[in-house]
Design a protein around this motif. Structure first.
Motif: not given
Length: 241
Positions: A32-41
């Protein structure tokens, strides 16, 4: 394209976490490739709270779709955020965590990370294939770290590219469009009213939408899912095609 619209970002996080837990269930390894940002948090918080015992973390191999060129202890680091909200609270083998080294030379790191993906992942026509790429979308229609002013990076020959934030000038390392569109599944996590205009443009392919990198996400071999809250989906037609 599969549009999933939920009440608010908390429900988006819970529904996506359930989807994530199901996806990795029957696999010996899940890349899996993760994303940053407020929703992934928030997603990471939900995974810890409600799904930590439902996921076999030893089978999940973590990478990033993009990273800011900062140290891993910097508050802007996507890696640091993931450690604080997920990795520090679950049992995941260290060798399963493959971060982009934001503290290194951006050009050298883009090359190293591209080589790592080529070695670790199965390839389709020489392009590394993730089981799942998680994406966000900015108010300007960017995704991963490919911004409208550098949209040509989408089709770069290199699987990882060096991008420049249009306002801050900050360098970032990002996977390119070929890697995104080769994934078995791509999931956008987009929440908030500030995203509504670009969600409509990208989903409904309105005039001029091709200027937004997010509009170029179209997995050739897999599925494209949008996890939206009502605020982000507010301008969509009732039955978008």
């Amino acid at each position: 394209m599969d549009l999933k619209i939920y009440k608010d970002k908390q429900e988006v996080a819970e529904q996506f976490s359930s989807y994530f837990a199901d996806k990795q269930k029957d696999k010996d390894a899940f890349y899996v490739a993760l994303s940053g940002g407020s929703t992934p948090k928030i997603v990471f918080d939900v995974l810890v709270e409600k799904f930590s015992d439902k996921v076999d973390w030893s089978k999940v191999h973590f990478y990033w779709g993009d990273e800011r060129c900062v140290s891993p202890t910097d508050d802007e680091s996507n890696y640091k955020m993931t450690v604080e909200h997920l990795f520090s609270k679950i049992k995941v083998p260290k060798e399963n965590i493959n971060r982009i080294l934001g503290e290194k030379s951006p050009e050298g790191e883009a090359l190293r990370y591209a080589n790592l993906l080529e070695m670790d992942l199965d390839r389709v026509e020489e392009v590394p294939q993730f089981d799942l790429v998680i994406l966000g979308m900015g108010d300007d229609g960017h995704t991963a770290s490919i911004f409208p002013h550098e949209i040509e990076l989408w089709d770069s020959e290199d699987h990882c590219v060096v991008a420049t934030h249009p306002d801050s000038g900050q360098k970032r390392v990002s996977i390119n469009g070929k890697v995104i569109n080769t994934a078995k599944e791509v999931a956008f996590l987009v929440t908030g009213a500030s995203k509504a205009e670009k969600v409509k443009a990208v989903v409904e392919k309105t005039e001029g939408s091709e200027a937004y990198p997010a509009s170029l996400v179209n997995p050739a071999l897999g599925n494209l899912l949008w996890f939206l809250d009502e605020a982000a989906a507010a301008r969509l037609n009732q039955n978008p095609s």
